[in-house]
Enzyme design. Structure first.
Site, PDB file in Angstrom:
ATOM      1  N   GLU A 135       0.825  -1.207   0.000  1.00  0.00           N
ATOM      2  CA  GLU A 135       0.000   0.000   0.000  1.00  0.00           C
ATOM      3  C   GLU A 135       0.865   1.266   0.000  1.00  0.00           C
ATOM      4  OE1 GLU A 135      -2.976  -0.222  -0.724  1.00  0.00           O
ATOM      5  OE2 GLU A 135      -3.128  -2.390  -0.451  1.00  0.00           O
ATOM      6  N   GLU A 206      -0.695  -2.915 -10.045  1.00  0.00           N
ATOM      7  CA  GLU A 206      -0.628  -3.862  -8.933  1.00  0.00           C
ATOM      8  C   GLU A 206       0.688  -4.628  -8.962  1.00  0.00           C
ATOM      9  OE1 GLU A 206      -2.459  -4.138  -6.333  1.00  0.00           O
ATOM     10  OE2 GLU A 206      -3.962  -2.689  -6.999  1.00  0.00           O
TER      11      GLU A 206
END
Length: 301
Positions: A135, A206
């Site tokens: 994150e 991602e």
């Protein structure tokens, strides 16, 4: 590239609102819709992160009061932020049994990270560190502004359909033209919202966040284990808040939706096993080059 993508997204959403306004109310409706779009764009830029956190009822972690897993979670974010060369983000907890996490904020100076209670309870410490490093990689790569604005504005488009149904469903038009139009509008708006998410959010982000997150934590294998665990839990533990806000699903590290109804339209995550394989390969490469768990810095991206 991300700032340009964000401005293009805002411009596209403004134009789409204008077209919808024209369809619903002619030239006057278009002007109203354009005014609404400008207001929403300004709100989204400055407040979309707060809106997303509020939608998931995220609670800030107070380091002075936090104990146990929450204190450990906060301390790990502090350590990982230092290793990534980032300012300390605001740290939040979401009381939800499904293990998951996301990052938000318009820039690294105004970033926030959030993890569910399910994540803290289901994963071990090294796996949690791997997830939160991922994150923080989104924060470092400045993905969070585009991700958060996309969630807010795509959700707004879907809400227009409900607005149209509310007013169109009670029409007294003898020919039923308004009702037919509303049904048509309902049929196209949700896919349009999903397409905007798909266009704005590249699946490659991602993989890049996995790579950089593995380098920040120094332990890609822990992130790989975490991804497998989270996906397994996500299939069996519903995330009701995410089901109510499917346009925000792309923000989470693993798709939180159960795949029913319109959920698949909003799927923006790459295959988990492919991500795991890439992380395992990264871990082997880091070990060969001596860049394992003792790593203290990451390259600037």
């Amino acid at each position: 590239m991300n700032p340009m993508k964000t401005w293009l997204l805002l411009a596209g959403m403004t134009a789409l609102f204008g077209v919808i306004g024209l369809m619903l109310g002619g030239p006057t409706g278009m002007l109203i819709a354009l005014g609404l779009a400008v207001a929403m764009n300004l709100f989204a830029y400055w407040n979309s992160d707060k809106a997303v956190l509020r939608a998931y009822q995220a609670q800030p972690v107070d380091p002075a009061r936090a104990t146990g897993l929450e204190r450990q979670y906060y301390d790990d974010i502090e350590d990982l932020s230092r290793r990534a060369g980032l300012p300390m983000p605001a740290v939040y907890i979401i009381h939800n049994p499904q293990p998951n996490a996301f990052a938000t904020g318009r820039n690294p100076q105004n970033a926030a990270v959030a993890a569910t209670t399910g994540l803290l309870q289901a994963l071990d410490r090294s796996e949690i560190r791997g997830v939160m490093a991922h994150e923080l990689a989104h924060v470092k790569n400045r993905d969070t502004l585009t991700m958060t604005i996309t969630a807010s504005l795509a959700g707004a488009i879907a809400s227009i359909a409900n607005f149209a149904m509310f007013f169109g469903g009670s029409s007294d038009d003898e020919d039923g033209n308004t009702n037919i139009f509303v049904v048509f509008l309902m049929a196209i708006l949700a896919p349009i919202a999903a397409m905007i998410v798909q266009m704005a959010i590249s699946r490659t982000r991602e993989y890049e966040a996995d790579r950089l997150g593995g380098e920040i934590s120094g332990d890609p294998e822990s992130l790989a284990r975490a991804l497998r665990k989270i996906e397994a839990y996500a299939r069996g533990v519903p995330n009701h808040a995410a089901e109510r806000n499917p346009a925000s699903a792309h923000m989470f590290i693993i798709n939180p939706l159960n795949g029913q109804r319109m959920d698949n339209l909003f799927s923006t995550h790459p295959d988990t096993e492919n991500r795991v394989n890439a992380l395992i390969a990264l871990g082997m490469s880091m070990k060969r080059s001596g860049r394992g768990d003792d790593m203290t810095s990451v390259p600037t991206t």
